[in-house]
Design an enzyme around this catalytic site. Sequence first.
Site, PDB file in Angstrom:
ATOM      1  N   GLU A   1       0.862  -1.202   0.000  1.00 47.45           N
ATOM      2  CA  GLU A   1       0.000   0.000   0.000  1.00 47.45           C
ATOM      3  C   GLU A   1       0.885   1.235   0.000  1.00 47.45           C
ATOM      4  O   GLU A   1       1.803   1.332   0.819  1.00 47.45           O
ATOM      5  CB  GLU A   1      -0.865   0.036   1.274  1.00 47.45           C
ATOM      6  CG  GLU A   1      -1.784  -1.143   1.425  1.00 47.45           C
ATOM      7  CD  GLU A   1      -2.375  -1.249   2.841  1.00 47.45           C
ATOM      8  OE1 GLU A   1      -1.976  -0.455   3.725  1.00 47.45           O
ATOM      9  OE2 GLU A   1      -3.207  -2.129   3.047  1.00 47.45           O
TER      10      GLU A   1
ATOM     11  N   LYS B   1       2.503   4.481   0.979  1.00 46.82           N
ATOM     12  CA  LYS B   1       2.505   5.095   2.317  1.00 46.82           C
ATOM     13  C   LYS B   1       2.332   6.599   2.175  1.00 46.82           C
ATOM     14  O   LYS B   1       3.242   7.308   1.771  1.00 46.82           O
ATOM     15  CB  LYS B   1       3.803   4.779   3.051  1.00 46.82           C
ATOM     16  CG  LYS B   1       3.782   5.280   4.490  1.00 46.82           C
ATOM     17  CD  LYS B   1       4.986   4.761   5.249  1.00 46.82           C
ATOM     18  CE  LYS B   1       4.910   5.091   6.725  1.00 46.82           C
ATOM     19  NZ  LYS B   1       4.992   6.515   7.000  1.00 46.82           N
TER      20      LYS B   1
ATOM     21  N   ASP C   1       1.854  10.353   3.386  1.00 46.00           N
ATOM     22  CA  ASP C   1       2.299  11.158   4.500  1.00 46.00           C
ATOM     23  C   ASP C   1       1.130  12.029   4.942  1.00 46.00           C
ATOM     24  O   ASP C   1       0.945  13.135   4.457  1.00 46.00           O
ATOM     25  CB  ASP C   1       3.482  12.012   4.034  1.00 46.00           C
ATOM     26  CG  ASP C   1       4.467  12.196   5.142  1.00 46.00           C
ATOM     27  OD1 ASP C   1       4.277  11.590   6.207  1.00 46.00           O
ATOM     28  OD2 ASP C   1       5.428  12.960   4.939  1.00 46.00           O
TER      29      ASP C   1
ATOM     30  N   TYR D   1      -7.094   1.552   5.798  1.00 49.29           N
ATOM     31  CA  TYR D   1      -6.108   0.492   5.595  1.00 49.29           C
ATOM     32  C   TYR D   1      -5.924  -0.495   6.744  1.00 49.29           C
ATOM     33  O   TYR D   1      -5.153  -1.430   6.625  1.00 49.29           O
ATOM     34  CB  TYR D   1      -4.748   1.070   5.208  1.00 49.29           C
ATOM     35  CG  TYR D   1      -4.166   2.086   6.177  1.00 49.29           C
ATOM     36  CD1 TYR D   1      -3.861   1.755   7.481  1.00 49.29           C
ATOM     37  CD2 TYR D   1      -3.904   3.381   5.751  1.00 49.29           C
ATOM     38  CE1 TYR D   1      -3.334   2.687   8.344  1.00 49.29           C
ATOM     39  CE2 TYR D   1      -3.367   4.326   6.611  1.00 49.29           C
ATOM     40  CZ  TYR D   1      -3.085   3.969   7.913  1.00 49.29           C
ATOM     41  OH  TYR D   1      -2.562   4.888   8.765  1.00 49.29           O
TER      42      TYR D   1
ATOM     43  N   LYS E   1      10.857   2.815   2.608  1.00 48.84           N
ATOM     44  CA  LYS E   1      10.853   4.230   2.239  1.00 48.84           C
ATOM     45  C   LYS E   1      11.569   4.454   0.904  1.00 48.84           C
ATOM     46  O   LYS E   1      12.487   3.715   0.551  1.00 48.84           O
ATOM     47  CB  LYS E   1      11.583   5.057   3.321  1.00 48.84           C
ATOM     48  CG  LYS E   1      10.911   5.040   4.678  1.00 48.84           C
ATOM     49  CD  LYS E   1       9.627   5.822   4.636  1.00 48.84           C
ATOM     50  CE  LYS E   1       9.048   6.123   5.992  1.00 48.84           C
ATOM     51  NZ  LYS E   1       9.760   7.081   6.775  1.00 48.84           N
TER      52      LYS E   1
ATOM     53  N   CYS F   1      25.829  44.964   4.777  1.00 47.54           N
ATOM     54  CA  CYS F   1      24.410  44.581   4.720  1.00 47.54           C
ATOM     55  C   CYS F   1      23.817  45.026   3.381  1.00 47.54           C
ATOM     56  O   CYS F   1      23.921  46.204   3.022  1.00 47.54           O
ATOM     57  CB  CYS F   1      23.656  45.230   5.878  1.00 47.54           C
ATOM     58  SG  CYS F   1      21.879  45.001   5.779  1.00 47.54           S
TER      59      CYS F   1
ATOM     60  N   CYS G   1      20.937  47.934   4.312  1.00 48.84           N
ATOM     61  CA  CYS G   1      21.217  49.276   4.838  1.00 48.84           C
ATOM     62  C   CYS G   1      22.665  49.701   4.593  1.00 48.84           C
ATOM     63  O   CYS G   1      23.030  50.839   4.865  1.00 48.84           O
ATOM     64  CB  CYS G   1      20.888  49.356   6.322  1.00 48.84           C
ATOM     65  SG  CYS G   1      22.040  48.452   7.359  1.00 48.84           S
TER      66      CYS G   1
ATOM     67  N   CYS H   1      24.548  42.007  10.303  1.00 53.47           N
ATOM     68  CA  CYS H   1      24.549  43.433  10.003  1.00 53.47           C
ATOM     69  C   CYS H   1      24.629  44.194  11.322  1.00 53.47           C
ATOM     70  O   CYS H   1      23.951  43.846  12.286  1.00 53.47           O
ATOM     71  CB  CYS H   1      23.250  43.781   9.275  1.00 53.47           C
ATOM     72  SG  CYS H   1      22.836  45.517   9.329  1.00 53.47           S
TER      73      CYS H   1
ATOM     74  N   CYS I   1      18.703  49.709  10.228  1.00 49.26           N
ATOM     75  CA  CYS I   1      18.551  48.755   9.132  1.00 49.26           C
ATOM     76  C   CYS I   1      17.070  48.428   8.964  1.00 49.26           C
ATOM     77  O   CYS I   1      16.457  47.807   9.829  1.00 49.26           O
ATOM     78  CB  CYS I   1      19.349  47.486   9.425  1.00 49.26           C
ATOM     79  SG  CYS I   1      19.093  46.209   8.188  1.00 49.26           S
TER      80      CYS I   1
END
Length: 696
Positions: free
Chosen positions: A130, A132, A134, A241, A329, A423, A426, A441, A447
């Site tokens: 089946e 799987k 999530d 299931y 998996k 930065c 600024c 920064c 800023c």
Amino acid sequence: MTRPARRTAPPEFDLTEADAAAELARLAAEIARHDRAYHERDAPEISDAEYDALRRRNAAIEARFPALVRPDSPSLRVGAAPAGGFAKIRHGVPMLSLDNAFVAADFQEFCDRARRFLGLKEERLAFVGEPKIDGLSISLTYEGGRLVRGATRGDGLEGEDVTANVRTLATIPSRLKGHAPERIEIRGEVFMTKADFLALNAAQEAAGQKIFANPRNAAAGSLRQLDARITAARPLSMFAYAMGEASDIPADTHWQWLDRLRHWGFTVNPLSKQLASEDDAAAFQAAMADQRAALPYDIDGVVYKIDDLALQRRLGFVGRAPRWAIAWKFPAEQATTVLEGIEIQVGRTGALTPVARLAPVNVGGVLVRNATLHNEDEIARKDVRIGDTVVLQRAGDVIPQIVAVVAEKRPPGALPYAFPDHCPVCGSLAIRPPGEVVRRCTGGLVCSAQVEERLIHFASRAAFDIEGLGEKTIREFHADRLIASPADIFRLPDHEAEIATREGWGETSARNLSAAIEARRRIPLARFIYALGIRRIGDTNAKLLARHYGSFASWRTQMEAAVQIGSEARSDLGNIVGVGPAIAEELAEFFAEPRNVATIDELAGLLNITDAEPAGGGGELAGKVVVFTGTLATLTRPEAKAMAEKLGAKVTDSVSKKTDLVVVGADAGSKARKAAELGVRIVTEAEWRTLAGEPL
Ligand code: IVH
């Protein structure tokens, strides 16, 4: 004229109709806010009795003015448990998890183990495979063929009663068709498709509401709604299931069982397949991996269940997983694309974070345009250059990672990336202190990127929680100079008329925003401290500080005194359990800046900052540092953490000499060993519950 009867009449008799309407609106917003604090943050701000009083007042006004009952009235909401939460339900048979296989050899090993257990030699094992999904698992109880109960998995032993919510799903029959056992529990996965998830997030974003990280979270968030009408409006489905408790088992094989489920009216994943041998299972695994990206929902592997139910019964369980099933998996989904640019984002504390801008590419059904690059060392380590073809990986979450660069495809002349030392917003110098990975920064309040991020943090859920003032709105208001500092937020109601004329607004939404802001003028000290966004002062530390200092005035005076190195206030600060010198340093630095102090004082003038409750009655646990490790059987981690914090303890992740207590659950590993080495007190979950005054 005096009317003596008025004095004894309940207050709702004093209200005019207009007042009553306003009061019901206020109560709806306030109760909804407390519901969120309780359920989503596990952080109630008022006692159950105060909460009940709010609900009673709402009900009394509604009884007097029935025409004013609002569509969002708390009285229409399900979950009338004491504090409006979901009731807990104990599962008749625990809801367990599955062991994982990652490669063919793991699957082979699982088969060999089952064969050894059953005393079989070379015989083939037959399975059902089946996909799987999530999503989140759900347990549905039917009695006399009727749906009587729906519960989430919770910790596997106890889940939440979401009966009203599951009734809104079209794929969950309220009556079983045909003959059904007297009592049967059906299990399955509730999920959201990829397309519905993207559409929901787009709508949430437009409304300034929470964005979900992945379809799984979106499904869980949609199902666990106190207001079942919200669940009804969300596109959720379920594939059935498995079986839980049953008065008689109407099948000999799992495949027959799936057939029964279909007859009763459930949806069984149409890709599920009967597989006669291990080789068939391996072929199915490959086929599903190929189909994966094209499926409308996320799958992260295939669950293989031994088909014969008699064999399943013999095999039974080990620990928390069956010996008769395994989740094989898939490897993480990958794709390659071109890195078109690197953008530097500036965060609330000035941290410069590189973000990869990519040529859009489909990774497992999700269109990806950005990926995180973490920090400058990470870019250098992977030698990621603009123009490079990169391998992307999406594992569970939506934010993908760059795994590697495809060296052969590097365009000629591509230069190593030079991380900026100023930065980008600024222009202030950005520095990286020795030993740290993050460049920051130094622009602070000048800023605008930092200012904007701080405003967003200030109004966010765990801080001031101002409804309607989400990230998008703040960016817009900040850009248009409606708000430049946190205090300006509390002046927004003065601009209500102007806000109402803005694009996407109107009188009602502007009025609601003003009401939401007014409702937050009263704020607990811990939230206020947290909202300031001081580096290293997260939610836990803010609570510790609030409990220690009690009132705003006392905190403010002591912090100013703590600016002086060696002062009594500074050493007192360093002595608060869990605070430590790095945090004391951060606070002192914040208070040393006069503009920060001015901002705080301005806010204090606009707000009613309420005193913190002293650490709870826990006596023995107050001020203790606690670590939880291993799997707890009766508590989720957030529950355990909330329980400890309620008693004044601080919960940390790692064990050190400062740890006072380690609570060990099943399969505890290195943390328990380390605690033993350090001689830290170790207790079981049951002992912990006794210590915390909530014995089993
Ligand atoms: S059977 C004892 N079948 O996977 C058997 N689980 O890792 C327990 N899941 O909690 C579950 N699809 O939420 C089973 N076809 C499937 C499944 C499935 C998804 C989830 C389920 C479970 C988790 C275990």
